[in-house]
Scaffold this motif. Structure first.
Motif, PDB file in Angstrom:
ATOM      1  N   GLU A 105      73.284  40.979   8.375  1.00  0.00           N
ATOM      2  CA  GLU A 105      72.003  41.138   9.067  1.00  0.00           C
ATOM      3  C   GLU A 105      71.759  40.044  10.109  1.00  0.00           C
ATOM      4  OE1 GLU A 105      69.645  43.751   8.794  1.00  0.00           O
ATOM      5  OE2 GLU A 105      71.477  44.595   7.967  1.00  0.00           O
ATOM      6  N   HIS A 106      72.645  39.031  10.134  1.00  0.00           N
ATOM      7  CA  HIS A 106      72.465  37.951  11.110  1.00  0.00           C
ATOM      8  C   HIS A 106      72.797  38.398  12.531  1.00  0.00           C
ATOM      9  CE1 HIS A 106      76.790  37.878  10.595  1.00  0.00           C
ATOM     10  NE2 HIS A 106      76.890  37.075  11.616  1.00  0.00           N
ATOM     11  N   VAL A 107      73.307  39.606  12.689  1.00  0.00           N
ATOM     12  CA  VAL A 107      73.679  40.053  14.034  1.00  0.00           C
ATOM     13  C   VAL A 107      72.475  40.501  14.870  1.00  0.00           C
ATOM     14  CG1 VAL A 107      75.968  40.763  13.279  1.00  0.00           C
ATOM     15  CG2 VAL A 107      74.113  42.446  13.317  1.00  0.00           C
ATOM     16  N   SER A 108      71.288  40.546  14.290  1.00  0.00           N
ATOM     17  CA  SER A 108      70.123  40.934  15.098  1.00  0.00           C
ATOM     18  C   SER A 108      69.874  39.864  16.164  1.00  0.00           C
ATOM     19  CB  SER A 108      68.892  41.102  14.197  1.00  0.00           C
ATOM     20  OG  SER A 108      68.143  39.907  14.124  1.00  0.00           O
ATOM     21  N   PRO A 109      69.227  40.241  17.281  1.00  0.00           N
ATOM     22  CA  PRO A 109      69.019  39.261  18.357  1.00  0.00           C
ATOM     23  C   PRO A 109      68.258  38.012  17.911  1.00  0.00           C
ATOM     24  CG  PRO A 109      68.227  41.441  19.046  1.00  0.00           C
ATOM     25  CD  PRO A 109      68.734  41.581  17.651  1.00  0.00           C
ATOM     26  N   VAL A 110      67.444  38.118  16.864  1.00  0.00           N
ATOM     27  CA  VAL A 110      66.716  36.944  16.394  1.00  0.00           C
ATOM     28  C   VAL A 110      67.452  36.232  15.262  1.00  0.00           C
ATOM     29  CG1 VAL A 110      64.490  37.862  17.128  1.00  0.00           C
ATOM     30  CG2 VAL A 110      65.278  38.293  14.794  1.00  0.00           C
ATOM     31  N   GLY A 111      68.576  36.791  14.833  1.00  0.00           N
ATOM     32  CA  GLY A 111      69.434  36.091  13.886  1.00  0.00           C
ATOM     33  C   GLY A 111      69.167  36.360  12.423  1.00  0.00           C
TER      34      GLY A 111
END
Lengths: 438, 438
Positions: A105-111
């Motif tokens: 889930e760390h791949v989202s733009p906000v990390g």
């Protein structure tokens, strides 16, 4: 997935179409929230000043699947479906017969995973004519996510950021401003709650409980504004179930099913997100051998040391009372580096599942979680957030146990966030200045 | 790709099997590097003390395709193939008939494309029995990438980090140490070059040129150690061509071919990585209408203002002479925030292509690049690195031009890195303290 693939990616058409609501599947019903004054169950009208009706409905819904609006799914395409990794290098380093998988889930733009619910909340508010959302943030993960979601949905965003983090972690603040949000240090002079504290304590470092009070007051006092919360509540966990739904599909492609499922636990949104679709299998599909484990910090061991009782969500005792495992709403957790796990309570759904024996809980001290996080980064490349490192550590504990017992074990955990904004914590660990047993 | 898809992902079997070497396809041959003393073309033996033979061979190879070792491809699986995005929200915000695509190299665990060559270099050294790599780093992107690659390949890593960055940007240093690297501030007392400066200037802030001298001296003086460079050289651009090869395949799936291809340009590795496989189409497949644009900072406008001549790679004039566009090896670029583009020279291959008229160059000042980067982040979610923002800005300039001219234009640029470690720069821009015209 071939035998050498490292990750399992899905296509955008595999983004879930519905959120999974565990409420109707629970063996016994959830206890209702109580009004802080009357101590009677609250109704929708009590929440209407601060939440949009769509989210209030979701909060108490008994529908097992709730459709995700097209506009929200469209924006999910920016980073979803997120990949599921097989941690082959880590398995080799541990010399374990376990198969270790992690959802990223760390791949989202906000990390982090926080954007999943932020987008749905922003959308629901926009539909009802809300122009502006107010929220609080501690270390800044949730504030960043809501700032990004509001910008992508065309809403304004107001973030009350705990003073000490505002001063000590300036980059999260810059991130929020880059997304166009207003960010003020809490206590601020914009609210009665903030001014009252500043009069007595002009140098107050603030607290999450106070920042919540400021954001709620802001939302309650303006017609164009509602309040938004990033964890704990039923509808927040509901939105995060897209994590577990994707992971189930990816594990099917891998041809495996987890024996042990792990998520770190603070307020409960990351843990609920990965766990609830699998807990459904335990309840409805006879997957009774599956172990589902919430991992919390030893310094704030809500699930393993707290009592399950009605308690307030904030320090000032102004929110509805929730039935949850709690250390008491006046408990101030030690300043451990996993700021996102420093919450006195827990999500009512998670607490309920623990009480029903459907999940387990483990607690670890921060020294061992950082040690494992560094070992993970040196094998897999990604540096996990300190919160996530609790899940990483637990996965490694269970992988080592699998080796001791000579038992092939399939382990799945949620890599909920990266540590790019937490490297000061890593520095403290590497320099030997961290309190390892906090 | 369906009409609503946001990104095009490939499977791991689509990771390129070969690096693409443009040297044999060039209309005229590259000029050879010259020995700094004799001014005669250098031979392999001159480079053998600091580079492994495999990389020296690649540096001068005339083979058009060079196989990627299985072990390197296996580790590429951690983050490759990287996704290609269609920037639909940005297109809408610009109200342009242009289709804007971006390749996402920021998804690597270190946050940039640099890991592509770091892994190959670490592997080539390991094959020849090297135990340890020495390198220099300015802002820390390259040092992070090599530290990660060495850890994943089982080598030691020694990074000489420019003193002023070591003090001002501590988080990149922590990242390198998390990956197990040794990091010292340069000038250091570990080398003659460092000690000589420290004797005269104990408070020297250091420079990239000096850090190179220290790393080369370290490598030349130890049997177990070689030197590693993150840009400029032919073999570095060669390794980065996996970016453009993947992007070509992804554009095919999208059913489009770029009219304008854009990459930011410092030493040339990111630009070369996205551009060279497409430049091949111009040379060999008649794609003569394709515009290929290198974008550099106005404050260090090597390609648009420099002369093409033999010059040294470092300030101390100790490296081989390279034929390149240069502002002079003694040129000290102003301290703009895109630290990775502050290099006096350019990759000989890029310089050669510019001279042949196969590519173009543009220069922009940092104020306009940050303005565009923020607009991009507010549409697409991802906050670009200041270096990358030069490409973002150019893509937006060309998209606006497409609107003015009413001309559907397909634009592709490389999103080479994210800005998580550069938020102090964004803060300077948002606070109004940045020199916009630098």
């Amino acid at each position: 997935m071939t035998t050498t693939d490292t990750k399992i990616t899905l296509s955008e058409s595999d983004i879930p179409t519905h959120f999974y609501n565990i409420a109707p599947d629970l063996p016994t019903p959830l206890e209702p929230p109580l009004h802080p004054g009357t101590k009677q169950p609250i109704g929708p009208e009590d929440l209407a000043p601060i939440f949009p009706m769509e989210l209030i409905k979701q909060e108490v819904s008994q529908e097992p699947f709730i459709e995700i609006p097209d506009e929200v799914r469209d924006i999910y395409r920016l980073y979803r479906p997120s990949p599921l990794y097989r941690a082959r290098a880590l398995e080799e380093a541990l010399d374990t017969p376990a198969h270790i998988y992690y959802k990223s889930e760390h791949v989202s733009p906000v990390g982090s995973h926080k954007l999943n619910t932020a987008l749905m909340q922003a959308w629901a508010n926009k539909q009802e004519g809300v122009k502006r959302l107010a929220t609080e943030t501690g270390a800044g993960q949730w504030g960043s996510a809501l700032a990004c979601a509001c910008q992508l949905m065309g809403l304004e965003c107001m973030v009350y950021m705990v003073r000490i983090s505002y001063d000590q972690k300036p980059y999260r603040k810059v991130m929020m401003k880059t997304y166009g949000a207003d960010v003020v240090a809490s206590p601020s002079n914009l609210t009665n709650a903030g001014r009252a504290i500043l009069e007595k304590h002009p140098d107050s470092p603030g607290s999450l409980g106070l920042a919540i009070s400021e954001a709620v007051e802001d939302a309650a006092g303006r017609d164009d504004t509602k309040y938004s919360l990033g964890s704990v509540l039923n509808h927040v966990l509901l939105h995060q179930t897209i994590i577990g739904q994707e992971a189930k599909k990816q594990m099917e492609i891998a041809g495996e099913y987890p024996d042990v499922l792990i998520g770190c636990h603070g307020g409960g949104s990351n843990f609920g997100g990965i766990a609830l679709p699998f807990v459904r299998d335990k309840i409805k599909d006879g997957k009774t051998d599956l172990r589902v484990i919430a991992v919390e910090p030893g310094a704030c061991a809500t699930l393993t040391q707290g009592k399950r009782e009605y308690d307030f969500g904030d320090v000032a005792a102004t929110t509805p009372l929730l039935m949850m495992h709690t250390l008491g709403h006046e408990f101030i957790p030690p300043p451990v580096h996993a700021g996102g796990l420093r919450y006195h309570g827990s999500a009512p759904i998670v607490s309920h599942l623990l009480n029903e024996g459907l999940i387990e809980a483990e607690a670890y001290f921060q020294g061992e979680t950082f040690k494992s996080a560094i070992e993970f980064a040196r094998c897999e490349g990604t540096i996990p957030a300190p919160e996530t490192s609790h899940a990483v550590h637990s996965a490694m504990v269970h992988a080592r146990k699998a080796k001791e017992e000579g038992k092939p074990t399939v382990i799945l955990f949620n890599l909920s966030g990266h540590g790019h904004f937490d490297l000061a914590s890593y520095q403290a660990y590497l320099d030997g200045t961290m309190d390892l047993n906090a």
